[in-house]
Design a protein around this motif. Structure first.
Motif, PDB file in Angstrom:
ATOM      1  N   MET A 186     -10.122 -17.571 -18.160  1.00  0.00           N
ATOM      2  CA  MET A 186     -11.389 -16.879 -18.350  1.00  0.00           C
ATOM      3  C   MET A 186     -11.169 -15.375 -18.172  1.00  0.00           C
ATOM      4  SD  MET A 186     -13.298 -19.701 -18.514  1.00  0.00           S
ATOM      5  CE  MET A 186     -15.006 -19.330 -18.164  1.00  0.00           C
TER       6      MET A 186
ATOM      7  N   ARG B  54     -15.479 -18.109 -10.246  1.00  0.00           N
ATOM      8  CA  ARG B  54     -16.108 -18.205  -8.917  1.00  0.00           C
ATOM      9  C   ARG B  54     -16.581 -16.844  -8.444  1.00  0.00           C
ATOM     10  NH1 ARG B  54     -12.001 -22.267  -5.700  1.00  0.00           N
ATOM     11  NH2 ARG B  54     -11.356 -23.183  -7.656  1.00  0.00           N
TER      12      ARG B  54
ATOM     13  N   THR C 159      -7.376 -28.552 -15.962  1.00  0.00           N
ATOM     14  CA  THR C 159      -7.869 -28.073 -14.677  1.00  0.00           C
ATOM     15  C   THR C 159      -9.385 -28.226 -14.612  1.00  0.00           C
ATOM     16  OG1 THR C 159      -7.802 -26.161 -13.207  1.00  0.00           O
ATOM     17  CG2 THR C 159      -7.786 -25.670 -15.547  1.00  0.00           C
TER      18      THR C 159
ATOM     19  N   ASP D  38     -12.096 -14.665 -12.660  1.00  0.00           N
ATOM     20  CA  ASP D  38     -12.286 -15.921 -11.924  1.00  0.00           C
ATOM     21  C   ASP D  38     -13.780 -16.259 -11.933  1.00  0.00           C
ATOM     22  OD1 ASP D  38     -12.551 -17.988 -10.126  1.00  0.00           O
ATOM     23  OD2 ASP D  38     -11.169 -17.126  -8.655  1.00  0.00           O
TER      24      ASP D  38
HETATM   25  P1  ADP Z   1      -5.612 -26.992 -10.377  1.00  0.00           P
HETATM   26  O1  ADP Z   1      -5.947 -27.764  -9.135  1.00  0.00           O
HETATM   27  O2  ADP Z   1      -6.087 -27.677 -11.621  1.00  0.00           O
HETATM   28  O3  ADP Z   1      -4.179 -26.561 -10.458  1.00  0.00           O
HETATM   29  P2  ADP Z   1      -6.341 -24.357  -9.495  1.00  0.00           P
HETATM   30  O4  ADP Z   1      -7.367 -24.361  -8.399  1.00  0.00           O
HETATM   31  O5  ADP Z   1      -4.913 -24.112  -9.143  1.00  0.00           O
HETATM   32  O6  ADP Z   1      -6.509 -25.697 -10.323  1.00  0.00           O
HETATM   33  O7  ADP Z   1      -6.749 -23.283 -10.619  1.00  0.00           O
HETATM   34  C1  ADP Z   1      -8.032 -23.329 -11.213  1.00  0.00           C
HETATM   35  C2  ADP Z   1      -8.936 -22.283 -10.575  1.00  0.00           C
HETATM   36  O8  ADP Z   1      -8.406 -20.988 -10.863  1.00  0.00           O
HETATM   37  C3  ADP Z   1     -10.320 -22.232 -11.141  1.00  0.00           C
HETATM   38  O9  ADP Z   1     -11.181 -23.158 -10.483  1.00  0.00           O
HETATM   39  C4  ADP Z   1     -10.748 -20.778 -10.915  1.00  0.00           C
HETATM   40  O10 ADP Z   1     -11.602 -20.625  -9.801  1.00  0.00           O
HETATM   41  C5  ADP Z   1      -9.439 -20.045 -10.627  1.00  0.00           C
HETATM   42  N1  ADP Z   1      -9.229 -18.872 -11.472  1.00  0.00           N
HETATM   43  C6  ADP Z   1      -8.837 -17.653 -11.028  1.00  0.00           C
HETATM   44  N2  ADP Z   1      -8.753 -16.773 -12.024  1.00  0.00           N
HETATM   45  C7  ADP Z   1      -9.087 -17.430 -13.149  1.00  0.00           C
HETATM   46  C8  ADP Z   1      -9.176 -17.052 -14.529  1.00  0.00           C
HETATM   47  N3  ADP Z   1      -8.913 -15.825 -14.963  1.00  0.00           N
HETATM   48  N4  ADP Z   1      -9.517 -18.010 -15.411  1.00  0.00           N
HETATM   49  C9  ADP Z   1      -9.784 -19.271 -15.006  1.00  0.00           C
HETATM   50  N5  ADP Z   1      -9.734 -19.678 -13.714  1.00  0.00           N
HETATM   51  C10 ADP Z   1      -9.382 -18.777 -12.796  1.00  0.00           C
END
Ligand code: ADP
Ligand code: ASP
Ligand code: MG
Length: 483
Positions: free
Chosen positions: A250, A255, A244, A253
């Motif tokens: 993490m 962000r 991803t 999130d």
């Molecule tokens: P992909 O397109 O690779 O499936 P997603 O957008 O579905 O990616 O998931 C990745 C996003 O999830 C990250 O960019 C991040 O903003 C979000 N996210 C939310 N909670 C978490 C977390 N606990 N750890 C990592 N990422 C998280």
């Protein structure tokens, strides 16, 4: 026999030609190390959202705007194919009349023509059924997977495109179809294993499937992770890798909370809880097939492939901190149901839940008192009908724009004083409902949506100020502080 590994790349990892070339580099690296990968890819970033909006726009009768959306998507995909062709020869521009590129553009045009045909039909009929919606959104993964397989081939990987709909057999619950394990295993033997045995790299679209009768279905939003785990379980893979745009799971999130830390390892149970309560990084059902077969899952960053990511394991690694991560689920509604006459009489709760069951409306959190029940629900168009049915039993009020903050960790079992720390950290926020899950690995509360990000940052500061270096990647924080 070389290790079988399923590698899934999400939308941001295939968002444009540069991202696809990075992805090809990662796959080629694995192949060089003797791994036999099956690659699962999402639609290019934001494509699924755009396809949904094209379908809705057409069904509302606005044919021109719907076709304008697909025209932009057609150009975006054809442009990406152009750049991929050029860059595979080390050029800025593709060679005019490159026969392979012309062939790619021809099949892309045929796919987009088919899609436009459906949208024209939708604009006439004026009704979007879940079955047609699945048909429309499936184009994202259908086209991305074929384009990526071709890019891999140009890059020297002996890739082969496999239409995921031949393998991922599901029931007919459009929009959230349930995979049929036995049929899938048999189809994978037929359409995927022979390629692997011959040293080819199958490339498939995630998220999409089909019924036994061949009607296209989807597994629900974010479902490509699920596809990866289903395939991993079906072929007994040695590992499943979810690539991803962040370094792994993490502590929050990133962000919302820029100083979030990578969690080095986390248990299946913890990761499932986080995913269910809103951490978008994994699809909630993803890991079930992997858990069943005890296949390790890794979450990795395609922009930073040398980072070791997060490993999801069967048992929770021991950790000093009570929590591993904080998740937030927004766009929720709280419904208060107050018994008008009879207090909580025998069968009362059952009659309430029967209403939710009838409307297929999932409930996230429940709290009860002598005369009332409060529930948190996904905000959706069914709520007025649910409330109307419930009002035959009780007084009903509901209010949207709520968020559920959920802290997850195996280590909250039996530790005292944690709730006090949580409530101290969010003392300025008005808490609406509080729960400590029966699984004993989550503590959650409902608040106003507008307060959610601030609450996450306060909790993060309280619980991850002095993190356990065995479990969390503190190096990253140190190098940022030193920079
Ligand atoms: P992909 O397109 O690779 O499936 P997603 O957008 O579905 O990616 O998931 C990745 C996003 O999830 C990250 O960019 C991040 O903003 C979000 N996210 C939310 N909670 C978490 C977390 N606990 N750890 C990592 N990422 C998280
Ligand atoms: N493309 C689908 C979505 O955006 C599936 C996925 O990316 O996992 O929901
Ligand atoms: Mg995702």
């Amino acid at each position: 026999m070389n290790r079988l590994v399923v590698m899934k790349f999400g939308g941001t990892s295939v968002e444009d030609a540069s991202a696809i070339l990075r992805t090809a580099g990662i796959v080629a690296g694995r192949v060089k190390k003797g791994v036999r990968p099956v690659v699962v890819v999402s639609a290019m970033a934001r494509v699924t959202d755009l396809l949904i909006s094209a379908a809705n726009t057409a069904a509302h009768g606005d044919r021109a705007s719907a076709l304008a959306i697909t025209e932009r998507l057609r150009i975006r995909h054809k442009d990406a194919a152009c750049q991929l062709a050029a860059r595979s020869c080390g050029q800025d521009q593709p060679t005019p009349q490159d026969p392979e590129l012309l062939a790619t553009h021809r099949w892309m045009d045929a796919e987009f023509d088919g899609l436009d045909e459906i949208l024209r039909g939708l604009a006439i009929v004026g009704e979007l059924t879940p079955r047609i919606s699945d048909m429309v959104v499936s184009y994202g993964e259908r086209i991305s997977s074929r384009m990526i397989a071709e890019a891999f081939l140009r890059g020297g990987i002996s890739a082969v495109h496999v239409d995921a709909r031949q393998c991922i057999i599901t029931d007919a619950q459009y929009g959230k179809a349930i995979p049929q394990d036995a049929a899938i295993e048999q189809r994978l033997k037929q359409h995927v294993l022979p390629h692997l045995n011959d040293g080819r790299v199958p490339v498939m679209g995630g998220f999409i499937g089909s019924t036994e009768q061949g009607v296209t279905t989807t597994l629900g939003r974010g479902g490509s992770d699920f596809t990866a785990a289903i395939i991993g379980a079906g072929i007994d893979a040695a590992a499943i890798e979810i690539w991803t745009d962040v370094d792994g799971i993490m502590t929050a999130d990133p962000r919302v909370c820029p100083d979030a830390l990578r969690v080095r390892s986390i248990s299946f149970e913890e990761a499932a809880e986080l995913a269910y309560f809103g951490a978008k990084v994994l699809h909630p059902a993803t890991i079930l097939p992997a858990v069943r077969k005890n296949i390790p899952v890794f979450v990795l960053n395609s922009r930073n492939p040398d980072n070791e990511g997060t490993r999801i394991t069967a048992l929770a690694p021991h950790c000093r901190s009570p929590f591993k991560s904080i998740a937030v689920k927004k766009r929720l509604t709280i419904m208060d149901i107050v018994a008008s006459r009879m207090l909580m009489s025998h069968g009362y709760l059952r009659s309430i839940f029967e209403v939710f069951d009838r409307h297929k409306c999932p409930v996230d959190m429940v709290s009860t008192s002598e005369v009332s029940v409060s529930l948190s629900l996904d905000s959706n168009e069914k709520l007025p009908a649910v409330a109307a049915d419930l009002s035959k039993l009780a007084d009903v009020k509901y209010e949207g724009r709520k968020a559920l903050v959920c802290m997850v960790g195996e280590n909250i079992r039996g530790q005292s004083g944690i709730a006090a720390r949580v409530f101290q950290a969010v003392r300025h926020v008005n808490l609406r409902m509080i729960s400590q899950g029966a699984s004993e690995i989550n503590m959650s509360f409902m608040i106003e949506e507008d307060d959610a990000d601030e609450a996450v940052r306060s909790l993060h500061a309280e619980f991850f100020g002095d993190p356990d270096p065995e479990i969390f990647d503190v190096e990253a924080r140190r190098s940022v502080a030193e920079a």
